[in-house]
Design a protein around this motif. Structure first.
Motif, mmCIF file in Angstrom:
data_model
loop_
_atom_site.group_PDB
_atom_site.id
_atom_site.type_symbol
_atom_site.label_atom_id
_atom_site.label_comp_id
_atom_site.label_asym_id
_atom_site.label_seq_id
_atom_site.Cartn_x
_atom_site.Cartn_y
_atom_site.Cartn_z
ATOM 1 N N ILE A 121 -46.817 26.771 74.931
ATOM 2 C CA ILE A 121 -46.363 28.066 74.918
ATOM 3 C C ILE A 121 -47.014 28.951 75.779
ATOM 4 O O ILE A 121 -48.214 28.278 76.481
ATOM 5 N N PRO A 122 -46.798 30.087 76.249
ATOM 6 C CA PRO A 122 -47.553 30.937 77.216
ATOM 7 C C PRO A 122 -48.879 31.062 76.888
ATOM 8 O O PRO A 122 -49.280 31.228 75.660
ATOM 9 N N ALA A 124 -50.863 33.572 77.066
ATOM 10 C CA ALA A 124 -50.759 34.905 76.335
ATOM 11 C C ALA A 124 -50.541 35.030 75.062
ATOM 12 O O ALA A 124 -51.364 35.752 74.306
ATOM 13 N N ASP A 125 -49.735 34.032 74.478
ATOM 14 C CA ASP A 125 -49.415 33.843 73.148
ATOM 15 C C ASP A 125 -50.284 32.880 72.329
ATOM 16 O O ASP A 125 -49.938 32.884 71.073
ATOM 17 N N ALA A 126 -51.014 32.272 73.127
ATOM 18 C CA ALA A 126 -51.799 31.008 72.456
ATOM 19 C C ALA A 126 -53.012 31.953 71.470
ATOM 20 O O ALA A 126 -53.505 33.111 71.629
ATOM 21 N N GLU A 127 -53.251 31.380 70.441
ATOM 22 C CA GLU A 127 -54.530 31.788 69.520
ATOM 23 C C GLU A 127 -55.795 31.905 70.502
ATOM 24 O O GLU A 127 -56.144 31.096 71.069
ATOM 25 N N ARG A 128 -56.432 32.839 70.211
ATOM 26 C CA ARG A 128 -57.561 33.266 70.865
ATOM 27 C C ARG A 128 -58.763 32.499 70.185
ATOM 28 O O ARG A 128 -58.786 32.533 68.737
ATOM 29 N N VAL A 129 -59.373 31.709 70.969
ATOM 30 C CA VAL A 129 -60.557 30.753 70.419
ATOM 31 C C VAL A 129 -61.767 31.163 71.231
ATOM 32 O O VAL A 129 -61.746 31.026 72.502
ATOM 33 N N HIS A 155 -54.653 23.167 73.763
ATOM 34 C CA HIS A 155 -54.276 24.149 72.744
ATOM 35 C C HIS A 155 -53.098 24.997 73.115
ATOM 36 O O HIS A 155 -52.676 25.799 72.089
ATOM 37 N N LEU A 156 -52.251 24.555 74.084
ATOM 38 C CA LEU A 156 -51.182 25.370 74.417
ATOM 39 C C LEU A 156 -49.957 24.625 74.035
ATOM 40 O O LEU A 156 -48.923 25.173 74.257
ATOM 41 N N ILE A 157 -50.094 23.641 73.136
ATOM 42 C CA ILE A 157 -48.977 22.877 72.731
ATOM 43 C C ILE A 157 -48.605 23.850 71.449
ATOM 44 O O ILE A 157 -49.436 24.562 70.692
ATOM 45 N N HIS A 158 -47.386 23.902 71.109
ATOM 46 C CA HIS A 158 -46.883 24.741 70.250
ATOM 47 C C HIS A 158 -47.489 24.671 68.842
ATOM 48 O O HIS A 158 -47.630 23.345 68.346
#
Length: 319
Positions: A121-122, A124-129, A155-158
């Protein structure tokens, strides 16, 4: 002299006999002798001993470090019994320079190769950690950068397709407390129409009560001009009111302590801005543009050994 030589010779022979006798014991006898008895509860020692407990009429049952080995069964299965057993480290990188980092890095590298084909996923759409820093992980700068690069790619894996082992591996690098999830408690307005704001800067702390009035400001019971001698500190203390054009609309009663005048003035700026936003939440964008919302984390850098100050070196002398 001859008698003393004879005594030494006989003593050496006795030692040699004891050593040879100990070597001639079978492996079964050696395992049977490794029984541990809990002498800690009797003698107050925090350890286990292989010695017998003198003076005990009814000794407790023996404690074994491991189940007894049935050598007859092993021989019936044609197993070769090792005569010289040694403990083997759990981690294959135990003898390396940084075993903890190597174990984590090998796990991350394996997961990256295994799940490299999963959709991403982009960013920008990933969960903030919030990730742990080098001090928390006890890694060097290069090792930390290599590990965190792989962690961020995983972390960018769907999220719906992310395996459980990937989530578990990333949890080692996540902070226990995610700062961006913290929500500030709203500042209430008391029955007198006052709001209390707290601000800090370096070693200074300020508590400011803001109420609607005609623009009076008291700091530790003194007027602003009496408490702060420098004009810059006076302007810094009421900068939140000046930036929003509210100098003549609110009264301020403040209590400051710790640090110097500059730190106290800037701590007072943050305290007044917090209390002002409780009265008028719509002023937050203007206060943020004025730099009155975020706490200034800068502090004096500590002195280093071999230096005059934090970074200044000693004066060079030719001779």
């Amino acid at each position: 002299m001859a008698s003393s030589n004879h005594g030494i010779t006989s003593a050496l022979r006795g030692v040699s006999t004891c050593l040879n006798g100990a070597r001639s014991r079978s492996l079964e006898q050696q395992f049977q002798s490794l029984r541990l008895t809990p002498s800690a509860a009797v003698q107050g020692r925090r350890c286990l001993s292989t010695e017998t407990e003198p003076g005990l009429s009814d000794p407790p049952p023996p404690i074994t470090a491991a189940p007894e080995v049935d050598f007859k069964e092993l021989r019936s299965k044609n197993h070769r019994i090792a005569k010289h057993a040694r403990p083997v480290p759990v981690s294959p990188s135990y003898f390396s320079r940084t075993p903890r980092f190597n174990d984590r890095y090998l796990v991350l590298e394996k997961l990256s190769r295994t799940y490299s084909n999963l959709p991403l996923i982009p960013s920008a759409d990933a969960e903030r950690v919030s990730w742990k820093n080098m001090t928390d992980l006890r890694h060097s700068a290069i090792d930390y950068a290599r590990s965190l690069a792989i962690v961020k790619s995983l972390h960018l894996i769907h999220p719906e397709l992310r395996p459980a082992e990937v989530t578990e591996a990333m949890s080692m690098f996540k902070r226990d407390v995610q700062a961006h999830l913290n929500v500030a408690n709203p500042i209430p307005i008391d029955k007198f129409g006052r709001t209390l704001g707290v601000g800090k800067r370096k070693a200074s702390t300020a508590r400011a009560f803001v109420v609607e009035g005609d623009g009076q400001v008291l700091v530790n019971g003194k007027t602003l001009s009496d408490y702060f001698g420098r004009v810059h500190d006076r302007e810094s203390a009421v900068w939140a009111l000046h930036a929003t054009d509210r100098l003549s609309k609110y009264n301020v009663w403040a209590r400051v302590e710790g640090g110097g005048t500059t730190g106290q003035a800037e701590a007072l700026t943050l305290a007044i801005s917090k209390a002002l936003m409780a009265h008028e939440p719509a002023l937050k964008p203007a206060l943020r543009r004025a730099g009155c919302v975020t706490r200034d984390p800068r502090s004096v850098e500590r002195k280093k050994h071999g230096r005059v100050k934090a970074r200044k070196g000693p004066t060079w002398v030719k001779r």
